[in-house]
Design a protein around this motif. Structure first.
Motif, short mmCIF file in Angstrom:
data_model
loop_
_atom_site.label_atom_id
_atom_site.label_comp_id
_atom_site.label_asym_id
_atom_site.label_seq_id
_atom_site.Cartn_x
_atom_site.Cartn_y
_atom_site.Cartn_z
N ILE A 147 0.84 -1.20 0.00
CA ILE A 147 0.00 0.00 0.00
C ILE A 147 0.87 1.25 0.00
O ILE A 147 0.59 2.23 -0.71
CB ILE A 147 -0.96 -0.02 1.20
CG1 ILE A 147 -1.99 -1.15 1.04
CG2 ILE A 147 -1.68 1.33 1.34
CD1 ILE A 147 -2.94 -1.30 2.21
N ASP B 141 2.25 1.98 -3.46
CA ASP B 141 1.19 2.53 -4.33
C ASP B 141 0.90 3.98 -3.97
O ASP B 141 0.65 4.82 -4.85
CB ASP B 141 -0.08 1.70 -4.21
CG ASP B 141 0.05 0.32 -4.84
OD1 ASP B 141 1.04 0.09 -5.57
OD2 ASP B 141 -0.83 -0.53 -4.59
N PHE B 142 0.92 4.28 -2.66
CA PHE B 142 0.65 5.65 -2.22
C PHE B 142 1.73 6.60 -2.72
O PHE B 142 1.44 7.70 -3.19
CB PHE B 142 0.57 5.69 -0.69
CG PHE B 142 0.25 7.04 -0.12
CD1 PHE B 142 -0.99 7.63 -0.31
CD2 PHE B 142 1.19 7.73 0.65
CE1 PHE B 142 -1.30 8.88 0.22
CE2 PHE B 142 0.90 8.97 1.19
CZ PHE B 142 -0.35 9.55 0.97
N PHE C 277 -6.43 6.85 1.67
CA PHE C 277 -5.92 5.94 0.63
C PHE C 277 -5.89 4.51 1.14
O PHE C 277 -6.32 3.57 0.46
CB PHE C 277 -4.52 6.40 0.21
CG PHE C 277 -3.92 5.64 -0.93
CD1 PHE C 277 -4.16 6.03 -2.25
CD2 PHE C 277 -3.08 4.56 -0.70
CE1 PHE C 277 -3.59 5.33 -3.31
CE2 PHE C 277 -2.51 3.85 -1.75
CZ PHE C 277 -2.77 4.24 -3.06
N HIS D 45 -8.00 1.23 -0.25
CA HIS D 45 -7.12 0.42 -1.10
C HIS D 45 -7.67 -1.01 -1.24
O HIS D 45 -8.17 -1.58 -0.27
CB HIS D 45 -5.71 0.37 -0.49
CG HIS D 45 -4.66 -0.09 -1.44
ND1 HIS D 45 -4.46 -1.42 -1.73
CD2 HIS D 45 -3.76 0.60 -2.18
CE1 HIS D 45 -3.47 -1.54 -2.59
NE2 HIS D 45 -3.02 -0.33 -2.88
N ASP E 99 -6.15 -3.74 -1.29
CA ASP E 99 -5.43 -4.68 -0.44
C ASP E 99 -5.76 -4.53 1.04
O ASP E 99 -5.18 -5.24 1.88
CB ASP E 99 -3.92 -4.52 -0.63
CG ASP E 99 -3.43 -5.19 -1.91
OD1 ASP E 99 -4.12 -6.11 -2.38
OD2 ASP E 99 -2.38 -4.79 -2.44
#
Length: 439
Positions: free
Chosen positions: A55, A58-59, A328, A332, A334
């Protein structure tokens, strides 16, 4: 707040890293950076860490903001956060229990996160931690305090899961065969496990540490008054009797609750959530199917001690970046993998998600739907400790809860042999003394 509940994990390297002393982790003082978010997390399970890494990557790709993780461990997280604040380098985000975070709220260290809660779909009223009219916690998950027992051993003796305090004593006595097997576990030490057991059993007997004074609009100590004192004494005496069918448990904390059970030294145990089941599956799978949850028996109420975990964003940090990250994270895809890091233990704050096909799409959950159904059956019975004494948030609970005063009470009664009356009176006096000192 409590000691070593989540540091008892199968991977020794992670457990060791979780126990690093706070002073070793102190960062160099930094200026507030819009391109960095420091996130201190209590959960150090390897699978959870892998989800954080995904995560966070991705952030950063989407926002350009780097997330720096710290895992000081359950025992050290409060000290670590206090160290960072004192050094003038507060972390942006802390993930741990809302009851523990309330100390930061009282020190005006936590920002209002109502906008984040709204952006992520809202939350149930009983999960909110409202201080000075503002939400200070974004709930992610929760655990209840409940029991686990060996169904095979119970059935061999013609016994069922206890439904009352008398039943609990009878089943513990019937299965007690020391030193090979004990009927139950009653930790009696100044630890988190002892603290939560007594606080939960107080709830089951409708015992309150405080009462609301409507005229003064404040909470006052009630533990040593009238029916509260009577029921508190009754609860301590009961746990003293139950302790006869337990290991001495004078040093027991969370790890011992699990290891004593999965090494087949106890016919029943209890825990905050289902990490005990996870450890049984990992360490002694042959008894996993026979390990079944049960409600800690009621005396006067069905209430459960409810532990709520969540994100907490600190003042004097990159608040904007932190709010972006929490939003976020909660959206997400995930997120579900994070809940599955310790299946049936890190349970969603949302009952709708608990019962969703997405959450239930995990082999452990599919195999143990009995546990999920149990959790759903007790969902509405959970009460956060800071709302136990009244509808107003009780800002004084840390005076007994965070310092394991209830654990001291069990140790004083079961190990030192003090009379319950003396233990209750001294505990109440300690809380009053701390209130006077705090002003």
């Amino acid at each position: 707040m409590f000691l070593d509940r989540r540091t008892f994990v199968k991977t020794a390297a992670v457990a060791g890293a979780a126990a690093v002393a706070p002073q070793i982790l102190v960062r160099t003082a930094r200026g507030q950076s819009k391109n960095k978010v420091v996130f201190v997390s209590e959960e150090s399970n390897p699978k959870a860490i892998a989800v954080y890494d995904k995560i966070n990557a991705d952030f950063k790709k989407e926002t350009g903001i780097e997330v720096v993780m710290e895992y000081p461990g359950f025992a050290n997280i409060a000290k670590r956060v206090a160290t960072l604040i004192a050094a003038g380098t507060p972390p942006e985000i802390v993930w741990y229990g809302a009851g523990q975070a309330m100390n930061l709220a009282m020190e005006n260290q936590l920002v209002d996160v109502a906008d984040v809660i709204k952006a992520t779909g809202g939350t149930a009223d009983n999960l909110r931690m409202v201080f000075k009219g503002a939400d200070r916690s974004v709930p992610t998950s929760q655990q209840f305090v409940y029991g686990w027992y060996r169904k095979d051993l119970y059935q061999a003796k013609g016994l069922e899961a206890p439904k009352s305090w008398d039943d609990y004593l009878k089943t513990a006595k019937a299965l007690n065969n020391p030193p090979n097997m004990y009927g139950c576990i009653v930790p009696s030490a100044e630890t988190g496990a002892s603290t939560l057991l007594l606080e939960t059993m107080f709830m089951k007997n409708d015992v309150h540490w405080f009462e609301w004074n409507a005229g003064k609009k404040e909470y006052e100590v009630a533990l040593d008054k009238g029916n509260q004192r009577k029921r508190a004494i009754e609860t301590l005496d009961y746990l003293n009797e139950l302790h006869k069918y337990s290991p001495e448990a004078s040093t027991y904390n969370w790890g011992e609750l699990m290891s004593t059970y999965f090494t087949e030294k106890a016919a029943s145990s209890w825990y905050v959530g289902s990490r005990l089941l996870d450890q049984v599956i990992a360490n002694n799978p042959k008894i996993a199917d026979a390990t079944v949850p049960f409600e800690l028996p009621k005396k006067l109420t069905d209430s459960y001690y409810l532990s709520i975990q969540g994100f907490h964003i600190l003042e004097k940090s990159n608040v904007e970046g932190a709010k972006k990250y929490v939003t976020f994270f909660m959206k997400h895809p995930d997120l579900i993998s994070w809940y599955h890091a310790v299946p049936l233990h890190i349970i969603p704050a949302s009952r709708q998600m608990l019962n969703s096909a997405k959450y239930q799409d995990h082999p452990v959950i599919q195999k143990r739907m009995d546990v999920l159904k149990f959790l759903d059956s007790v969902w509405t019975k959970g009460v956060p400790l800071y709302y136990w004494d009244g509808k107003e948030l009780n800002q004084h609970i840390g005076l007994f809860h965070n310092e394991n005063l209830a654990g001291w009470m069990l140790a004083a009664r079961n190990i030192k042999g003090m009379k319950s009356e003396q233990v209750v009176d001294e505990a109440a006096a300690q809380v009053r003394k701390k209130m006077r000192r705090a002003g």
